[in-house]
Design an enzyme around this catalytic site. Structure first.
Site, PDB file in Angstrom:
ATOM      1  N   HIS A  49     -10.464  -6.267   6.815  1.00 24.19           N
ATOM      2  CA  HIS A  49     -10.464  -5.403   7.987  1.00 24.19           C
ATOM      3  C   HIS A  49     -11.041  -4.037   7.609  1.00 24.19           C
ATOM      4  O   HIS A  49     -11.209  -3.728   6.416  1.00 24.19           O
ATOM      5  CB  HIS A  49      -9.045  -5.255   8.553  1.00 24.19           C
ATOM      6  CG  HIS A  49      -8.059  -4.618   7.629  1.00 24.19           C
ATOM      7  ND1 HIS A  49      -7.097  -5.318   6.955  1.00 24.19           N
ATOM      8  CD2 HIS A  49      -7.905  -3.327   7.244  1.00 24.19           C
ATOM      9  CE1 HIS A  49      -6.381  -4.489   6.209  1.00 24.19           C
ATOM     10  NE2 HIS A  49      -6.861  -3.280   6.367  1.00 24.19           N
TER      11      HIS A  49
HETATM   12  P1  TYD Z   1      -1.809  -6.864   6.523  1.00 24.51           P
HETATM   13  O1  TYD Z   1      -2.534  -5.790   7.267  1.00 24.51           O
HETATM   14  O2  TYD Z   1      -2.127  -8.279   6.888  1.00 24.51           O
HETATM   15  O3  TYD Z   1      -2.017  -6.664   4.955  1.00 24.51           O
HETATM   16  P2  TYD Z   1      -3.387  -6.597   4.108  1.00 24.51           P
HETATM   17  O4  TYD Z   1      -4.145  -5.418   4.615  1.00 24.51           O
HETATM   18  O5  TYD Z   1      -2.938  -6.430   2.697  1.00 24.51           O
HETATM   19  O6  TYD Z   1      -4.142  -7.876   4.315  1.00 24.51           O
HETATM   20  O7  TYD Z   1      -0.245  -6.608   6.675  1.00 24.51           O
HETATM   21  C1  TYD Z   1       0.715  -7.583   6.388  1.00 24.51           C
HETATM   22  C2  TYD Z   1       1.861  -7.463   7.380  1.00 24.51           C
HETATM   23  O8  TYD Z   1       2.557  -6.227   7.211  1.00 24.51           O
HETATM   24  C3  TYD Z   1       1.406  -7.514   8.814  1.00 24.51           C
HETATM   25  O9  TYD Z   1       2.377  -8.263   9.531  1.00 24.51           O
HETATM   26  C4  TYD Z   1       1.436  -6.079   9.268  1.00 24.51           C
HETATM   27  C5  TYD Z   1       2.539  -5.493   8.420  1.00 24.51           C
HETATM   28  N1  TYD Z   1       2.382  -4.082   8.075  1.00 24.51           N
HETATM   29  C6  TYD Z   1       3.282  -3.136   8.546  1.00 24.51           C
HETATM   30  O10 TYD Z   1       4.229  -3.460   9.281  1.00 24.51           O
HETATM   31  N2  TYD Z   1       3.144  -1.835   8.167  1.00 24.51           N
HETATM   32  C7  TYD Z   1       2.132  -1.437   7.364  1.00 24.51           C
HETATM   33  O11 TYD Z   1       2.048  -0.233   7.032  1.00 24.51           O
HETATM   34  C8  TYD Z   1       1.186  -2.416   6.904  1.00 24.51           C
HETATM   35  C9  TYD Z   1       0.031  -2.012   6.007  1.00 24.51           C
HETATM   36  C10 TYD Z   1       1.344  -3.713   7.280  1.00 24.51           C
END
Ligand code: TYD
Length: 132
Positions: A49
Protein backbone atom coordinates in the site's frame (compact mmCIF):
# COMPACT_ATOMS: atom_id res chain seq x y z
CA UNK A 1 11.86 9.22 -4.26
CA UNK A 2 10.33 10.60 -1.11
CA UNK A 3 12.44 8.46 1.23
CA UNK A 4 15.68 8.91 3.13
CA UNK A 5 17.79 7.11 5.66
CA UNK A 6 18.05 8.59 9.14
CA UNK A 7 21.06 7.82 11.33
CA UNK A 8 20.53 7.65 15.07
CA UNK A 9 23.39 8.09 17.50
CA UNK A 10 23.46 5.52 20.28
CA UNK A 11 24.56 6.59 23.72
CA UNK A 12 26.66 3.65 24.74
CA UNK A 13 28.61 2.79 27.83
CA UNK A 14 29.58 -0.35 29.68
CA UNK A 15 25.91 -0.95 30.52
CA UNK A 16 24.79 -1.11 26.90
CA UNK A 17 23.28 1.27 24.37
CA UNK A 18 20.37 3.70 24.34
CA UNK A 19 18.75 5.53 21.47
CA UNK A 20 16.27 8.32 22.05
CA UNK A 21 14.01 9.65 19.30
CA UNK A 22 12.38 13.06 19.61
CA UNK A 23 9.77 14.61 17.33
CA UNK A 24 11.22 17.44 15.28
CA UNK A 25 14.76 16.49 16.18
CA UNK A 26 15.63 12.92 15.17
CA UNK A 27 12.24 12.35 13.55
CA UNK A 28 11.04 14.98 11.04
CA UNK A 29 7.38 15.09 12.16
CA UNK A 30 5.30 15.03 15.31
CA UNK A 31 4.90 11.37 16.30
CA UNK A 32 1.22 10.61 16.81
CA UNK A 33 1.34 6.81 16.65
CA UNK A 34 3.83 3.99 17.19
CA UNK A 35 3.23 0.40 16.15
CA UNK A 36 5.48 -2.60 15.83
CA UNK A 37 5.44 -5.77 13.80
CA UNK A 38 6.91 -9.01 15.11
CA UNK A 39 6.42 -12.76 14.79
CA UNK A 40 6.32 -12.53 10.99
CA UNK A 41 6.87 -15.97 9.46
CA UNK A 42 9.55 -16.40 6.83
CA UNK A 43 8.18 -16.02 3.31
CA UNK A 44 5.47 -13.63 4.48
CA UNK A 45 5.21 -10.28 2.71
CA UNK A 46 3.35 -7.28 4.13
CA UNK A 47 2.47 -3.75 3.18
CA UNK A 48 1.36 -3.49 -0.45
CA UNK A 49 0.00 0.00 0.00
CA UNK A 50 0.87 3.68 -0.05
CA UNK A 51 -0.40 6.51 2.12
CA UNK A 52 -1.97 9.67 0.76
CA UNK A 53 -0.53 11.96 3.46
CA UNK A 54 1.03 9.84 6.23
CA UNK A 55 4.75 10.06 6.95
CA UNK A 56 6.52 7.21 8.71
CA UNK A 57 9.91 6.19 10.03
CA UNK A 58 10.57 2.44 10.11
CA UNK A 59 13.23 1.10 12.45
CA UNK A 60 14.28 -2.52 12.64
CA UNK A 61 14.96 -2.58 16.36
CA UNK A 62 15.92 -6.25 16.23
CA UNK A 63 16.69 -8.60 13.34
CA UNK A 64 16.28 -7.52 9.74
CA UNK A 65 13.78 -7.02 6.97
CA UNK A 66 13.56 -5.48 3.54
CA UNK A 67 11.45 -2.64 2.15
CA UNK A 68 10.70 -2.55 -1.56
CA UNK A 69 9.67 0.99 -2.46
CA UNK A 70 8.18 2.51 -5.57
CA UNK A 71 6.99 5.99 -6.48
CA UNK A 72 5.74 5.25 -9.97
CA UNK A 73 8.98 6.28 -11.66
CA UNK A 74 11.74 4.68 -9.60
CA UNK A 75 11.97 1.67 -7.36
CA UNK A 76 14.51 0.62 -4.76
CA UNK A 77 15.07 -1.93 -2.03
CA UNK A 78 16.26 -0.94 1.42
CA UNK A 79 17.54 -3.49 3.91
CA UNK A 80 17.00 -2.54 7.55
CA UNK A 81 19.15 -4.40 10.03
CA UNK A 82 20.21 -1.92 12.71
CA UNK A 83 18.47 -0.08 15.53
CA UNK A 84 20.77 2.83 14.70
CA UNK A 85 19.05 3.66 11.42
CA UNK A 86 15.57 4.58 10.33
CA UNK A 87 13.90 4.65 6.96
CA UNK A 88 11.82 7.80 6.45
CA UNK A 89 8.96 7.24 4.01
CA UNK A 90 7.01 10.29 2.89
CA UNK A 91 3.55 10.37 1.40
CA UNK A 92 2.56 8.43 -1.72
CA UNK A 93 5.34 5.84 -1.74
CA UNK A 94 4.27 2.27 -2.43
CA UNK A 95 5.88 -0.09 0.08
CA UNK A 96 6.17 -3.85 0.36
CA UNK A 97 8.02 -5.52 3.23
CA UNK A 98 9.65 -8.93 2.87
CA UNK A 99 12.47 -11.18 4.05
CA UNK A 100 11.71 -10.73 7.74
CA UNK A 101 14.20 -12.53 9.96
CA UNK A 102 12.45 -14.75 12.51
CA UNK A 103 13.54 -12.40 15.31
CA UNK A 104 12.55 -9.21 13.45
CA UNK A 105 11.00 -6.45 15.53
CA UNK A 106 10.02 -3.64 13.20
CA UNK A 107 8.94 -0.44 14.90
CA UNK A 108 7.13 2.25 12.92
CA UNK A 109 6.66 5.87 13.98
CA UNK A 110 3.79 7.63 12.24
CA UNK A 111 2.72 11.24 11.78
CA UNK A 112 -1.00 10.47 12.22
CA UNK A 113 -3.27 7.97 13.89
CA UNK A 114 -4.68 5.02 12.01
CA UNK A 115 -6.91 6.38 9.24
CA UNK A 116 -8.06 3.74 6.77
CA UNK A 117 -9.08 6.36 4.18
CA UNK A 118 -5.42 7.48 4.01
CA UNK A 119 -4.44 4.10 2.53
CA UNK A 120 -4.11 3.44 -1.19
CA UNK A 121 -4.21 -0.35 -1.41
CA UNK A 122 -4.68 -0.79 -5.13
CA UNK A 123 -1.49 -0.47 -7.17
CA UNK A 124 -3.31 0.67 -10.32
CA UNK A 125 -5.05 3.40 -8.34
CA UNK A 126 -1.68 4.39 -6.87
CA UNK A 127 -0.19 4.70 -10.35
CA UNK A 128 -3.06 6.79 -11.63
CA UNK A 129 -2.91 9.08 -8.57
CA UNK A 130 0.84 9.57 -9.20
CA UNK A 131 0.14 10.70 -12.76
CA UNK A 132 -2.18 13.55 -11.72
P1 TYD B 1 -1.87 -3.83 7.81
O1 TYD B 1 -2.03 -2.43 7.32
O2 TYD B 1 -2.46 -4.92 6.98
O3 TYD B 1 -0.32 -4.13 8.06
P2 TYD B 1 0.91 -4.05 7.02
O4 TYD B 1 1.00 -2.63 6.59
O5 TYD B 1 2.09 -4.48 7.82
O6 TYD B 1 0.64 -4.97 5.87
O7 TYD B 1 -2.45 -3.90 9.29
C1 TYD B 1 -2.76 -5.11 9.93
C2 TYD B 1 -4.00 -4.93 10.78
O8 TYD B 1 -3.75 -4.02 11.86
C3 TYD B 1 -5.17 -4.38 10.01
O9 TYD B 1 -6.33 -5.04 10.49
C4 TYD B 1 -5.22 -2.92 10.39
C5 TYD B 1 -4.66 -2.94 11.79
N1 TYD B 1 -3.93 -1.73 12.18
C6 TYD B 1 -4.40 -0.92 13.20
O10 TYD B 1 -5.47 -1.18 13.79
N2 TYD B 1 -3.68 0.17 13.58
C7 TYD B 1 -2.51 0.49 12.97
O11 TYD B 1 -1.87 1.50 13.36
C8 TYD B 1 -2.04 -0.34 11.90
C9 TYD B 1 -0.74 -0.01 11.18
C10 TYD B 1 -2.77 -1.43 11.54
Amino acid sequence: MNIRMLKFIAKGDSRGSLISLESGNHVPFVIKRVYYIFGTQSGVERGFHAHRTLQQVAICVRGSCEFRLRDGREECTVQLSSPEEGLYIGEMVWREMANFSSDCLLMVLASEGYIESDYVRDFNEFMSLKQL
